[in-house]
Motif scaffolding. Sequence first.
Motif, short mmCIF file in Angstrom:
data_model
loop_
_atom_site.label_atom_id
_atom_site.label_comp_id
_atom_site.label_asym_id
_atom_site.label_seq_id
_atom_site.Cartn_x
_atom_site.Cartn_y
_atom_site.Cartn_z
N PHE A 1 0.86 -1.19 0.00
CA PHE A 1 0.00 0.00 0.00
C PHE A 1 0.90 1.23 0.00
O PHE A 1 2.13 1.11 0.13
N LEU A 2 0.33 2.42 -0.15
CA LEU A 2 1.10 3.65 -0.25
C LEU A 2 0.79 4.58 0.92
O LEU A 2 -0.34 4.60 1.42
N VAL A 3 1.79 5.33 1.33
CA VAL A 3 1.59 6.47 2.23
C VAL A 3 2.08 7.71 1.49
O VAL A 3 3.24 7.76 1.06
N THR A 4 1.18 8.68 1.31
CA THR A 4 1.46 9.85 0.48
C THR A 4 1.43 11.11 1.32
O THR A 4 0.55 11.30 2.17
N LEU A 5 2.42 12.00 1.12
CA LEU A 5 2.51 13.28 1.82
C LEU A 5 1.92 14.39 0.98
O LEU A 5 1.95 14.33 -0.26
N GLY A 6 1.39 15.43 1.64
CA GLY A 6 0.83 16.57 0.91
C GLY A 6 0.65 17.78 1.81
O GLY A 6 0.77 17.70 3.04
N ASP A 7 0.39 18.94 1.20
CA ASP A 7 0.09 20.20 1.89
C ASP A 7 1.12 20.58 2.96
O ASP A 7 0.79 20.78 4.14
N PRO A 8 2.40 20.70 2.58
CA PRO A 8 3.40 21.07 3.58
C PRO A 8 3.32 22.56 3.94
O PRO A 8 2.87 23.39 3.13
N THR A 9 3.73 22.92 5.15
CA THR A 9 3.88 24.32 5.54
C THR A 9 5.33 24.55 5.94
O THR A 9 5.93 23.73 6.64
N ASN A 10 5.91 25.66 5.45
CA ASN A 10 7.29 26.07 5.75
C ASN A 10 8.31 25.05 5.26
O ASN A 10 9.41 24.93 5.82
N ALA A 11 7.96 24.27 4.26
CA ALA A 11 8.87 23.28 3.68
C ALA A 11 8.35 22.89 2.30
O ALA A 11 7.23 23.26 1.91
N THR A 12 9.16 22.14 1.59
CA THR A 12 8.75 21.57 0.31
C THR A 12 8.80 20.05 0.41
O THR A 12 9.34 19.50 1.37
N ILE A 13 8.22 19.37 -0.56
CA ILE A 13 8.25 17.90 -0.58
C ILE A 13 9.23 17.44 -1.64
O ILE A 13 9.14 17.84 -2.80
N ASP A 14 10.18 16.62 -1.22
CA ASP A 14 11.15 16.04 -2.14
C ASP A 14 10.66 14.67 -2.61
O ASP A 14 10.42 14.46 -3.80
N ASP A 15 10.50 13.74 -1.68
CA ASP A 15 9.98 12.41 -1.98
C ASP A 15 8.72 12.21 -1.13
O ASP A 15 8.81 11.93 0.06
N GLY A 16 7.56 12.34 -1.75
CA GLY A 16 6.31 12.37 -1.01
C GLY A 16 5.50 11.09 -1.05
O GLY A 16 4.33 11.10 -0.66
N GLU A 17 6.10 9.97 -1.46
CA GLU A 17 5.33 8.72 -1.52
C GLU A 17 6.22 7.56 -1.08
O GLU A 17 7.34 7.40 -1.56
N ALA A 18 5.68 6.75 -0.17
CA ALA A 18 6.40 5.58 0.32
C ALA A 18 5.54 4.34 0.13
O ALA A 18 4.31 4.41 0.19
N THR A 19 6.19 3.22 -0.11
CA THR A 19 5.51 1.93 -0.26
C THR A 19 5.65 1.13 1.02
O THR A 19 6.77 0.92 1.52
N GLY A 20 4.53 0.68 1.55
CA GLY A 20 4.54 -0.23 2.69
C GLY A 20 4.31 -1.64 2.19
O GLY A 20 3.35 -1.90 1.46
N THR A 21 5.19 -2.57 2.55
CA THR A 21 5.09 -3.96 2.09
C THR A 21 4.72 -4.86 3.27
O THR A 21 5.39 -4.85 4.29
N ILE A 22 3.64 -5.61 3.10
CA ILE A 22 3.18 -6.56 4.11
C ILE A 22 3.67 -7.94 3.68
O ILE A 22 3.23 -8.49 2.67
N LEU A 23 4.61 -8.51 4.45
CA LEU A 23 5.22 -9.78 4.10
C LEU A 23 4.36 -10.92 4.64
O LEU A 23 4.11 -11.01 5.85
N ASP A 24 3.91 -11.80 3.74
CA ASP A 24 3.10 -12.94 4.16
C ASP A 24 3.96 -13.97 4.85
O ASP A 24 5.07 -14.28 4.40
N ASP A 25 3.47 -14.51 5.98
CA ASP A 25 4.23 -15.52 6.73
C ASP A 25 3.48 -16.84 6.83
O ASP A 25 3.78 -17.66 7.71
N ASP A 26 2.50 -17.06 5.95
CA ASP A 26 1.71 -18.29 5.97
C ASP A 26 2.22 -19.22 4.88
O ASP A 26 2.33 -18.83 3.71
#
Length: 257
Positions: free
Chosen positions: A113-138
Amino acid sequence: VTLTNPVNAGLEDPGEFAVGTILNDEAPPAISIDDAEVTEGDDGLTALQFTVRLSHPSTETITVFYAASDGTAIAGSDYETTSGTVTFEPGETEKSITVQIIGDTMDEPDETFLVTLGDPTNATIDDGEATGTILDDDGPVAISISGGSLVEGNDGTTNLVFTVTLSRSTEQTVTVQFATANGTATAGQDYLASAGTVTFQPTQATQTLVVPIVGDLLDEIDETFSVILSSPTNAELDVATATGTILDDDEAPSVSI
């Protein structure tokens, strides 16, 4: 800067002063977020943490909004819906975002899934998207086949049903090949040779296959043949062979002279 106590001169305006301005040549901090991964677990919740960073500290308070969104992982099923605001106080350069991962015992591929950043104050966004990986253990599901028996009948064909089952449900499509093999019964005479593929769609745990039995009027012993499974995908074999028994229903002949 204020002038006072002149020597050999006077002040045109004793209250006058000059202001010196220090121009800031530093760009505002840039915000980035790192990818993250975690093993899901079998039940309950597991915290997956994403690190949010500033390129350099600031004397101002910085905020940025974040929200998680579906990829192959689904909110409410694989992870909890998450959104909010990250706040950096003056001098801080690192914060974390936590997303709760929902554990299960379902065999499935690793999901994202993704976590996305937006609407910064007093800063800019360089890399605003991260991927979260859920590792299956079954571990992979196991496939088994069970046999059966059928009275042959006097003519035509009657289907003998074999049941193929998975040890538990899975979100993946599972396939397995099958083919018949002679025992005391002979293909073409006692039953019709059969081969093919059994397919389990996601969450299905039981399927059946049939082998046609040939009816006759011949008195004979009960006969058997086998159905053999092979070449599974997204699963492993547990019980790979089942026996089909053809029950004879013809009376023994009588002898007279």
